[in-house]
Scaffold this motif. Structure first.
Motif, PDB file in Angstrom:
ATOM      1  N   MET A  87       2.317  -6.069  -2.031  1.00 43.89           N
ATOM      2  CA  MET A  87       1.800  -6.696  -0.810  1.00 43.89           C
ATOM      3  C   MET A  87       2.950  -7.107   0.105  1.00 43.89           C
ATOM      4  N   GLN A  88       4.056  -7.549  -0.470  1.00 41.79           N
ATOM      5  CA  GLN A  88       5.231  -7.886   0.341  1.00 41.79           C
ATOM      6  C   GLN A  88       5.749  -6.656   1.084  1.00 41.79           C
ATOM      7  N   ILE A  89       5.754  -5.531   0.405  1.00 41.45           N
ATOM      8  CA  ILE A  89       6.198  -4.286   1.045  1.00 41.45           C
ATOM      9  C   ILE A  89       5.216  -3.904   2.154  1.00 41.45           C
ATOM     10  N   ALA A  90       3.920  -4.032   1.890  1.00 40.99           N
ATOM     11  CA  ALA A  90       2.907  -3.719   2.909  1.00 40.99           C
ATOM     12  C   ALA A  90       3.105  -4.588   4.150  1.00 40.99           C
ATOM     13  N   ARG A  91       3.459  -5.848   3.949  1.00 41.55           N
ATOM     14  CA  ARG A  91       3.661  -6.763   5.084  1.00 41.55           C
ATOM     15  C   ARG A  91       4.814  -6.336   5.984  1.00 41.55           C
ATOM     16  N   GLN A  92       5.713  -5.518   5.482  1.00 39.71           N
ATOM     17  CA  GLN A  92       6.870  -5.080   6.260  1.00 39.71           C
ATOM     18  C   GLN A  92       6.508  -3.994   7.273  1.00 39.71           C
ATOM     19  N   PHE A  93       5.326  -3.408   7.132  1.00 41.17           N
ATOM     20  CA  PHE A  93       4.876  -2.388   8.076  1.00 41.17           C
ATOM     21  C   PHE A  93       4.007  -3.054   9.141  1.00 41.17           C
ATOM     22  N   PRO A  94       4.046  -2.573  10.392  1.00 38.34           N
ATOM     23  CA  PRO A  94       3.356  -3.255  11.487  1.00 38.34           C
ATOM     24  C   PRO A  94       1.854  -2.972  11.600  1.00 38.34           C
ATOM     25  N   TRP A  95       1.325  -2.082  10.796  1.00 29.49           N
ATOM     26  CA  TRP A  95      -0.012  -1.553  11.067  1.00 29.49           C
ATOM     27  C   TRP A  95      -1.148  -2.533  10.839  1.00 29.49           C
ATOM     28  N   ALA A  96      -0.952  -3.586  10.075  1.00 32.18           N
ATOM     29  CA  ALA A  96      -2.029  -4.567   9.874  1.00 32.18           C
ATOM     30  C   ALA A  96      -2.410  -5.237  11.200  1.00 32.18           C
ATOM     31  N   ALA A  97      -1.482  -5.261  12.160  1.00 29.83           N
ATOM     32  CA  ALA A  97      -1.782  -5.834  13.476  1.00 29.83           C
ATOM     33  C   ALA A  97      -2.690  -4.930  14.296  1.00 29.83           C
ATOM     34  N   TYR A  98      -2.847  -3.672  13.872  1.00 26.44           N
ATOM     35  CA  TYR A  98      -3.673  -2.704  14.605  1.00 26.44           C
ATOM     36  C   TYR A  98      -4.797  -2.157  13.748  1.00 26.44           C
ATOM     37  N   GLY A  99      -5.073  -2.805  12.630  1.00 29.83           N
ATOM     38  CA  GLY A  99      -6.114  -2.377  11.697  1.00 29.83           C
ATOM     39  C   GLY A  99      -5.950  -3.153  10.406  1.00 29.83           C
ATOM     40  N   SER A 100      -5.655  -2.443   9.323  1.00 24.01           N
ATOM     41  CA  SER A 100      -5.465  -3.102   8.031  1.00 24.01           C
ATOM     42  C   SER A 100      -4.673  -2.183   7.106  1.00 24.01           C
ATOM     43  N   ILE A 101      -4.109  -2.792   6.071  1.00 26.08           N
ATOM     44  CA  ILE A 101      -3.417  -2.042   5.038  1.00 26.08           C
ATOM     45  C   ILE A 101      -4.037  -2.426   3.704  1.00 26.08           C
ATOM     46  N   GLU A 102      -4.668  -1.470   3.067  1.00 23.93           N
ATOM     47  CA  GLU A 102      -5.261  -1.699   1.746  1.00 23.93           C
ATOM     48  C   GLU A 102      -4.207  -1.361   0.696  1.00 23.93           C
ATOM     49  N   VAL A 103      -3.970  -2.296  -0.216  1.00 22.23           N
ATOM     50  CA  VAL A 103      -2.988  -2.102  -1.285  1.00 22.23           C
ATOM     51  C   VAL A 103      -3.768  -1.892  -2.574  1.00 22.23           C
ATOM     52  N   ARG A 104      -3.558  -0.728  -3.183  1.00 18.27           N
ATOM     53  CA  ARG A 104      -4.322  -0.389  -4.385  1.00 18.27           C
ATOM     54  C   ARG A 104      -3.408   0.187  -5.450  1.00 18.27           C
ATOM     55  N   ALA A 105      -3.496  -0.362  -6.670  1.00 20.86           N
ATOM     56  CA  ALA A 105      -2.707   0.153  -7.789  1.00 20.86           C
ATOM     57  C   ALA A 105      -3.173   1.560  -8.132  1.00 20.86           C
ATOM     58  N   VAL A 106      -2.220   2.399  -8.524  1.00 20.80           N
ATOM     59  CA  VAL A 106      -2.510   3.768  -8.920  1.00 20.80           C
ATOM     60  C   VAL A 106      -2.665   3.790 -10.440  1.00 20.80           C
ATOM     61  N   ASP A 107      -3.792   4.284 -10.915  1.00 22.92           N
ATOM     62  CA  ASP A 107      -4.031   4.401 -12.353  1.00 22.92           C
ATOM     63  C   ASP A 107      -3.176   5.509 -12.948  1.00 22.92           C
ATOM     64  N   ASP A 108      -2.950   5.409 -14.236  1.00 20.93           N
ATOM     65  CA  ASP A 108      -2.165   6.396 -14.970  1.00 20.93           C
ATOM     66  C   ASP A 108      -3.085   7.515 -15.453  1.00 20.93           C
ATOM     67  N   LEU A 109      -3.164   8.583 -14.682  1.00 20.87           N
ATOM     68  CA  LEU A 109      -4.028   9.708 -15.032  1.00 20.87           C
ATOM     69  C   LEU A 109      -3.524  10.405 -16.290  1.00 20.87           C
ATOM     70  N   ASN A 110      -2.225  10.403 -16.504  1.00 25.40           N
ATOM     71  CA  ASN A 110      -1.693  11.019 -17.718  1.00 25.40           C
ATOM     72  C   ASN A 110      -2.160  10.258 -18.963  1.00 25.40           C
ATOM     73  N   GLY A 111      -2.309   8.958 -18.869  1.00 26.08           N
ATOM     74  CA  GLY A 111      -2.859   8.174 -19.973  1.00 26.08           C
ATOM     75  C   GLY A 111      -4.293   8.605 -20.287  1.00 26.08           C
ATOM     76  N   GLU A 112      -5.059   8.842 -19.257  1.00 31.00           N
ATOM     77  CA  GLU A 112      -6.440   9.328 -19.423  1.00 31.00           C
ATOM     78  C   GLU A 112      -6.432  10.713 -20.070  1.00 31.00           C
ATOM     79  N   ARG A 113      -5.519  11.566 -19.647  1.00 27.25           N
ATOM     80  CA  ARG A 113      -5.379  12.901 -20.248  1.00 27.25           C
ATOM     81  C   ARG A 113      -5.131  12.803 -21.746  1.00 27.25           C
ATOM     82  N   ARG A 114      -4.196  11.922 -22.118  1.00 25.28           N
ATOM     83  CA  ARG A 114      -3.874  11.766 -23.528  1.00 25.28           C
ATOM     84  C   ARG A 114      -5.082  11.243 -24.308  1.00 25.28           C
ATOM     85  N   GLU A 115      -5.771  10.285 -23.705  1.00 25.70           N
ATOM     86  CA  GLU A 115      -6.945   9.713 -24.370  1.00 25.70           C
ATOM     87  C   GLU A 115      -8.055  10.746 -24.576  1.00 25.70           C
ATOM     88  N   LEU A 116      -8.210  11.646 -23.622  1.00 20.04           N
ATOM     89  CA  LEU A 116      -9.251  12.674 -23.704  1.00 20.04           C
ATOM     90  C   LEU A 116      -8.772  13.965 -24.378  1.00 20.04           C
TER      91      LEU A 116
END
Length: 124
Positions: A93-122
């Protein structure tokens, strides 16, 4: 951990900016992105074409439909993204705050899941 910063803008707010202000804003944003990339924080960054150029695929009950344009009508549009590496959600979120775009819309911050972990599990 990887996080995706989804950049949404309100086109009316951005279009209201005088050209020289937009150019200065964008130049600063690109320079900041270059610095983040150089230190290994920014892994990938792209701007998207306008929603009018999009196509949406929907499949239901074995039937697929392709629609021109975005599926949902919204005031803010998805304009681009930054894939970053950060210690945790607060750091992302601190990194997102460094970009100006929230003043002209929004910045959604979302963690990226580990797809390779899912691969191993399946065992895929």
């Amino acid at each position: 951990m990887k996080y995706l910063l989804l950049i949404y803008i309100d086109p009316q707010l951005l279009q209201a900016l005088p050209t020289d202000e937009y150019d200065t804003l964008m130049r600063g944003c690109l320079q900041h992105a270059d610095a983040l990339q150089a230190d290994g924080t920014l892994l990938m960054s792209q701007r998207l074409q306008p929603p009018a150029s999009a196509q949406t695929l929907r499949s239901r009950q074995g039937q697929s439909r392709v629609l021109d344009g975005p599926f949902a009508e919204t005031r803010e549009i998805l304009a681009g993204f930054n894939l970053i590496e950060a210690a945790d959600a607060d750091a992302a979120m601190q990194i997102a705050r460094q970009f100006p775009w929230a003043a002209y819309g929004s910045i959604e911050v979302r963690a990226v899941d580990d797809l390779n972990g899912e691969r191993r599990e399946l065992h895929a």
